[in-house]
Scaffold this motif. Structure first.
Motif, PDB file in Angstrom:
ATOM      1  N   LEU A 138       0.813  -1.216   0.000  1.00  0.00           N
ATOM      2  CA  LEU A 138       0.000   0.000   0.000  1.00  0.00           C
ATOM      3  C   LEU A 138       0.846   1.267   0.000  1.00  0.00           C
ATOM      4  O   LEU A 138       0.321   2.360  -0.217  1.00  0.00           O
ATOM      5  CB  LEU A 138      -0.931  -0.004   1.217  1.00  0.00           C
ATOM      6  CG  LEU A 138      -1.899  -1.194   1.294  1.00  0.00           C
ATOM      7  CD1 LEU A 138      -2.699  -1.150   2.587  1.00  0.00           C
ATOM      8  CD2 LEU A 138      -2.830  -1.209   0.092  1.00  0.00           C
ATOM      9  N   SER A 140       1.957   2.911   2.344  1.00  0.00           N
ATOM     10  CA  SER A 140       1.460   3.832   3.364  1.00  0.00           C
ATOM     11  C   SER A 140       1.277   3.056   4.660  1.00  0.00           C
ATOM     12  O   SER A 140       0.519   2.078   4.691  1.00  0.00           O
ATOM     13  CB  SER A 140       0.133   4.455   2.937  1.00  0.00           C
ATOM     14  OG  SER A 140      -0.481   5.126   4.024  1.00  0.00           O
ATOM     15  N   SER A 142      -0.150   4.191   7.366  1.00  0.00           N
ATOM     16  CA  SER A 142      -1.499   4.462   7.870  1.00  0.00           C
ATOM     17  C   SER A 142      -2.518   3.505   7.272  1.00  0.00           C
ATOM     18  O   SER A 142      -3.365   2.947   7.984  1.00  0.00           O
ATOM     19  CB  SER A 142      -1.898   5.909   7.565  1.00  0.00           C
ATOM     20  OG  SER A 142      -1.020   6.816   8.193  1.00  0.00           O
ATOM     21  N   LEU A 143      -2.437   3.296   5.964  1.00  0.00           N
ATOM     22  CA  LEU A 143      -3.366   2.375   5.308  1.00  0.00           C
ATOM     23  C   LEU A 143      -3.079   0.931   5.706  1.00  0.00           C
ATOM     24  O   LEU A 143      -4.006   0.139   5.913  1.00  0.00           O
ATOM     25  CB  LEU A 143      -3.271   2.527   3.790  1.00  0.00           C
ATOM     26  CG  LEU A 143      -3.766   3.847   3.198  1.00  0.00           C
ATOM     27  CD1 LEU A 143      -3.544   3.868   1.688  1.00  0.00           C
ATOM     28  CD2 LEU A 143      -5.238   4.065   3.521  1.00  0.00           C
ATOM     29  N   ILE A 146      -4.689  -0.310   8.984  1.00  0.00           N
ATOM     30  CA  ILE A 146      -6.149  -0.365   9.115  1.00  0.00           C
ATOM     31  C   ILE A 146      -6.655  -1.754   9.502  1.00  0.00           C
ATOM     32  O   ILE A 146      -7.474  -1.877  10.428  1.00  0.00           O
ATOM     33  CB  ILE A 146      -6.825   0.142   7.827  1.00  0.00           C
ATOM     34  CG1 ILE A 146      -6.630   1.659   7.703  1.00  0.00           C
ATOM     35  CG2 ILE A 146      -8.319  -0.205   7.821  1.00  0.00           C
ATOM     36  CD1 ILE A 146      -7.180   2.251   6.415  1.00  0.00           C
TER      37      ILE A 146
END
Length: 210
Positions: A138, A140, A142-143, A146
């Motif tokens: 991803l 990221s 943060s992603l 999830i």
């Protein structure tokens, strides 16, 4: 990269899993042991270990990889070794080592907690592999976090019943040895495959710095 350097690079984040797993949860279990029954203790250990331990196993991996993935413009500067899998493996084993301390106490209260410990180690291996793979897939942190956050939030809220439908989320009755042999060997294979995919994505992501 040496484990001491890796630990130092995590900063204050290094202490978060240790604080929760080695201090907060054991104190909570001790409180239950003093004021409750053996059944209450068993349920408390099973519930808390499945709620927090898998999520926190991936926490170090996410925080370590954050500076390589999320800090725009600094990717090449921070790359000491392109393949980050060795560092992730070191963090995983360090995490397991730190969790051996509270689980040694739990195991002293009953053999059933030994099987729960093996179960938790396997699930943590899966979470860490997924963290490594998702971070580069991803691009990221943060992603990538999830799914782990959803698991954690569902565990501590009213969505707990939904989490129990996940095949690696066991009941509070404890882990049966037969399940370790018939089900969790597949989880080990899955974790290895996911880590291998993550290693490939890791290489693809940082090739431009060569």
């Amino acid at each position: 990269m040496g484990i001491k350097i890796i630990m130092k690079s995590l900063g204050v984040y290094f202490w978060v899993p240790i604080l929760i797993n080695d201090i907060v949860i054991p104190l909570f279990v001790l409180f239950i042991k003093i004021n409750g029954t053996e059944e209450n203790v068993r349920q408390g250990i099973m519930m808390l270990s499945q709620m927090f331990t898998p999520f926190l196993s991936a926490f170090w991996a996410y925080m370590y990889l954050e500076k390589y993935i999320d800090r725009k413009g600094n990717e090449c500067f921070y790359i000491v070794r392109k393949n980050k899998l060795p560092e992730i493996i070191q963090l995983f084993f360090l995490y397991i080592l730190t969790n051996t301390i509270p689980f040694a106490w739990y195991i002293s209260m009953g053999k059933k907690y030994f099987y729960e410990w093996i179960h938790i180690v396997i699930v943590c291996f899966l979470f860490v592999s997924a963290a490594y793979c998702l971070s580069y897939l991803l691009k990221s942190i943060s992603l990538a976090m999830i799914p782990s956050f959803i698991y954690l939030l569902a565990s501590v809220t009213g969505l707990n019943d939904a989490v129990k439908k996940i095949s690696f989320y066991e009941s509070h009755t404890g882990m049966a040895p037969s399940k370790l042999l018939t089900r969790y060997n597949y989880f080990i294979v899955a974790a290895i495959v996911i880590a291998a995919i993550g290693k490939k994505l890791n290489g693809d992501y940082e090739n431009y710095c060569s």
